[in-house]
Design an enzyme around this catalytic site. Structure first.
Site, PDB file in Angstrom:
ATOM      1  N   ASN A 114     -10.022   0.004   0.045  1.00  0.00           N
ATOM      2  CA  ASN A 114      -8.666   0.079   0.082  1.00  0.00           C
ATOM      3  C   ASN A 114      -8.442  -0.590  -1.358  1.00  0.00           C
ATOM      4  OD1 ASN A 114      -5.954  -0.586   0.233  1.00  0.00           O
ATOM      5  ND2 ASN A 114      -6.075  -1.539   2.161  1.00  0.00           N
ATOM      6  N   HIS A 153      -3.256   6.728   3.431  1.00  0.00           N
ATOM      7  CA  HIS A 153      -3.795   5.708   2.769  1.00  0.00           C
ATOM      8  C   HIS A 153      -5.053   5.386   3.241  1.00  0.00           C
ATOM      9  CE1 HIS A 153      -3.935   1.549   1.154  1.00  0.00           C
ATOM     10  NE2 HIS A 153      -3.756   1.046   2.235  1.00  0.00           N
ATOM     11  N   CYS A 175       0.802  -1.204   0.028  1.00  0.00           N
ATOM     12  CA  CYS A 175      -0.014   0.081   0.078  1.00  0.00           C
ATOM     13  C   CYS A 175       1.059   1.210  -0.115  1.00  0.00           C
ATOM     14  CB  CYS A 175      -0.962  -0.139   1.089  1.00  0.00           C
ATOM     15  SG  CYS A 175      -2.147  -1.267   1.077  1.00  0.00           S
TER      16      CYS A 175
END
Ligand SMILES: CC(C)(COP(=O)(O)OP(=O)(O)OC[C@H]1O[C@@H](n2cnc3c(N)ncnc32)[C@H](O)[C@@H]1OP(=O)(O)O)[C@@H](O)C(=O)NCCC(=O)NCCS
Length: 340
Positions: free
Chosen positions: A295, A265, A124
């Site tokens: 996500n 994030h 990520c």
């Protein structure tokens, strides 16, 4: 903005973002859709993650197609010919295939004749890492025009019988162009990046690489799906998002109050809020779009940059803080002055 910013001296020149483009595929998977697949419900997902829906890439397409759509938006916004792009860097953990790199596929699809490129596997944190690599290439004087993409098609490796992971992930991403700053511009200021391989066991896709190549056994054991120890990842993320961002701000003489916005994030709304509180930032300047996209791994930050611009929270001259934590474990944070 009255700010005493001790801008990091750079050997060479400074680099800035000159264009931004993001893309999500049109198909939407809602919490209600997931209720039909696993034992879950909209209330649990919203309360524990903040996610309402996520997007799913159509069969027959790959992450290179998400990057291509985003790159085309950058090219149009900057008004350049694709052949002016010298380097393409793609942050992703869901490449179209093991090889060639997604950068090669994007280069061909957008017609960036003459460019070179490579992929970055940073989980990520992939976009933040790819961004820093692109920035360094411009700062060093090696390149003048770099396309940096961050995108993932997480639904491709999601087990839709596992309620602990299938509610979290979606597909999408974005791209930026990096070029040298003009006189008086600041652009990229500083970054804090870190990896901790001890966390590898907590979040991974065990098969499909050289250790466990695809076999009947790997398929039967569901080893081509995301395996995650959610609470372990959660604890690490809350601690490291705060640690990396406070360290980055402190060493540049900046506080949360100086930032135009914070772009975290988008993994879990509770992780985002905990980090924002540690930075002393009021929620109106924290960019959140997790309810729409879930996500998207390396895709979340460029997607959230687009949200910030659309909401009028990211304007020329603003200081912006990016931060991500992901598989690896990987940690990435960057401080930028927005110059478009
Ligand atoms: C995955 C995550 C949302 C789980 O939330 P949590 O509050 O930690 O929940 P737990 O894992 O402790 O599970 C609590 C209960 O909810 C249940 N549960 C898990 N997923 C559920 C779902 N989708 N629907 C309903 N119940 C669910 C669990 O089975 C558990 O039940 P039990 O108490 O009967 O055993 C959270 O840990 C998280 O976000 N982790 C980080 C994930 C992440 O960011 N990954 C990507 C990194 S970039």
């Amino acid at each position: 903005m009255a700010l005493t910013l001790s801008v990091r001296p750079i050997v060479g020149r400074r680099a800035k973002i000159t264009a931004l483009g993001a893309y999500v595929p049109p198909q939407v998977l809602t919490n209600q859709d997931l209720e039909a697949l696993v034992d879950t419900n909209d209330q649990w997902i919203m309360e524990r993650t903040g996610i309402k829906e996520r997007h799913v890439l159509a069969k027959g397409l790959g992450v290179s197609d998400i990057c291509t759509e985003a790159a085309k938006k950058c090219i149009a916004a900057r008004g350049i010919d694709p052949s002016e792009i010298e380097l393409i860097i793609v942050g992703t953990v869901t490449p179209d295939m093991m090889f060639p790199s997604t950068a090669c596929l994007v280069q061909h699809k957008i017609g960036a004749k003459g460019a070179w490129g490579f992929d970055v596997s940073g989980g990520c944190s992939g976009f933040v890492y790819a961004l820093q690599a692109g920035v360094k290439m411009v700062e060093s004087g090696a390149q003048k025009m770099v396309l940096v993409c961050g995108a993932d098609a997480n639904t491709r490796m999601t087990d839709y019988t596992d309620r602990t992971t299938c509610v979290l992930f979606g597909d999408g991403g974005g791209a930026v162009l990096i070029e040298p700053c003009e006189e008086g511009e600041v652009g990229f200021i500083d970054y804090v990046h870190e990896i901790d391989g001890a966390g590898g066991v907590s979040l991974n896709m065990p098969a499909g690489g050289s250790l466990n190549p695809a076999s009947h056994e790997t398929i039967d054991k569901k080893m081509h799906f995301i395996h995650q120890d959610g609470p372990a990842v959660y604890k690490f993320a809350v601690r490291k998002m705060a640690e990396a961002t406070t360290k980055l701000l402190a060493r540049n003489g900046v506080t949360g109050a100086d930032l135009g916005c914070f772009i975290p994030h988008q993994a879990n709304l509770r992780i985002i809020n905990a980090t924002a509180d540690r930075l002393g930032m009021d929620r109106s300047r924290v960019i959140v779009n997790i309810e729409k996209y879930g996500n998207t791994s390396a895709g979340t930050i460029p997607l959230a940059m687009e949200t910030a611009v659309e909401e009028g929270k990211l304007k020329k001259g603003d200081l912006v803080l990016l931060a991500a934590v992901g598989a690896g474990f990987s940690v990435g944070a960057a401080l930028i002055r927005w110059e478009i």
